[in-house]
Design an enzyme around this catalytic site. Sequence first.
Site, PDB file in Angstrom:
ATOM      1  N   LYS A  55       0.831  -1.205   0.000  1.00 60.35           N
ATOM      2  CA  LYS A  55       0.000   0.000   0.000  1.00 60.35           C
ATOM      3  C   LYS A  55       0.863   1.251   0.000  1.00 60.35           C
ATOM      4  O   LYS A  55       0.562   2.233  -0.713  1.00 60.35           O
ATOM      5  CB  LYS A  55      -0.929  -0.022   1.217  1.00 60.35           C
ATOM      6  CG  LYS A  55      -2.013  -1.093   1.119  1.00 60.35           C
ATOM      7  CD  LYS A  55      -2.672  -1.394   2.452  1.00 60.35           C
ATOM      8  CE  LYS A  55      -3.661  -2.546   2.310  1.00 60.35           C
ATOM      9  NZ  LYS A  55      -4.217  -3.013   3.569  1.00 60.35           N
ATOM     10  N   GLN A  76      -5.105  -2.093   9.552  1.00 64.68           N
ATOM     11  CA  GLN A  76      -4.845  -3.374   8.910  1.00 64.68           C
ATOM     12  C   GLN A  76      -5.363  -4.533   9.765  1.00 64.68           C
ATOM     13  O   GLN A  76      -5.074  -4.618  10.953  1.00 64.68           O
ATOM     14  CB  GLN A  76      -3.336  -3.538   8.665  1.00 64.68           C
ATOM     15  CG  GLN A  76      -2.956  -4.823   7.960  1.00 64.68           C
ATOM     16  CD  GLN A  76      -3.479  -4.874   6.537  1.00 64.68           C
ATOM     17  OE1 GLN A  76      -3.387  -3.900   5.800  1.00 64.68           O
ATOM     18  NE2 GLN A  76      -4.014  -6.014   6.142  1.00 64.68           N
ATOM     19  N   ASP A  90     -11.839   1.559   3.738  1.00 63.92           N
ATOM     20  CA  ASP A  90     -12.182   0.141   3.572  1.00 63.92           C
ATOM     21  C   ASP A  90     -13.671  -0.064   3.320  1.00 63.92           C
ATOM     22  O   ASP A  90     -14.086  -1.119   2.851  1.00 63.92           O
ATOM     23  CB  ASP A  90     -11.772  -0.660   4.816  1.00 63.92           C
ATOM     24  CG  ASP A  90     -10.414  -1.317   4.654  1.00 63.92           C
ATOM     25  OD1 ASP A  90     -10.031  -1.603   3.499  1.00 63.92           O
ATOM     26  OD2 ASP A  90      -9.740  -1.561   5.665  1.00 63.92           O
TER      27      ASP A  90
END
Length: 296
Positions: free
Chosen positions: A59, A103, A126
């Site tokens: 990322k 995460q 997300d």
Amino acid sequence: MERRETSVATILDGKEIAGLIREEAKSDLDVLDQHGIKLKLTVVLVGDDPASATYVRSKERVAGEVGLDSEIIRLQSDTTQAELLGIVDRLNQDDSVDGILVQLPLPKHIDEDAVLDKISPEKDVDGFHPISVGRNVSGMKGAVWPCTPAGIMKMLRLKGIETEGRHAVVVGRSNIVGKPMAMLLLEANATVSMCHSRTKDLAAITKQADILVVAVGRANMITSEHVKQGAVVIDVGMNRVDGKLTGDVDFASVEPVASAITPVPGGVGRLTVATLMLNTLKLGATRRKQYELIQR
């Protein structure tokens, strides 16, 4: 046994599609940069899980490629839930941060739901927050869809695969892939069926699919006997078998039957990080009231 004609399926190359998504993100970020707007993604990594560390590095690398500022906050595995919630709250209040990603998975002593619920929906890249889910399902603006299903829809559009009026079957009902995938296909005017581990006579349903999306986490579960001739097959699975990465679809048996298919590795997995850049872009531009500069 039913006789099947041999076909040559189009391989849906995740590297190619991810490259196109990154180019789109870079183009839009350049436009914002010309107007003095610089967007930033912050990723919080708790602990030292090797897979999570790899994803986070990916990322960070892709963010740099497209011109998105990124920050990685690395925390020890014994970080308390209260400490993590405090960090998320600080990021919510930080006007320089446009997207927040914690995460997963988190250490077992931390309640993932409590952490995800703490992220501001306006920065929820997300798309997991209940408000984000509600906005998406109800058709409201202001939220992004989870990266993997959103990336799949982007791939279908870029490859010219029609969804309207077609029968799409989704195998798997997770909140991360299965459920949002079904909603996105429905939004794209497909007729959608959902299957899962309790579905009886799975093949009878999957063989009706014009578009078959599989996300169950069972290696090689879907074989040629589950697939209609000419179907588009999207394999979201990532399983380790004898040290090798394999999908939920038995590629060798299904590829001759399908009209198009994603490989594992090299398929859907590459789309997720690229789509994260688009999600950050959309949320940041919307929050800063500049979305009209990049709206496509």
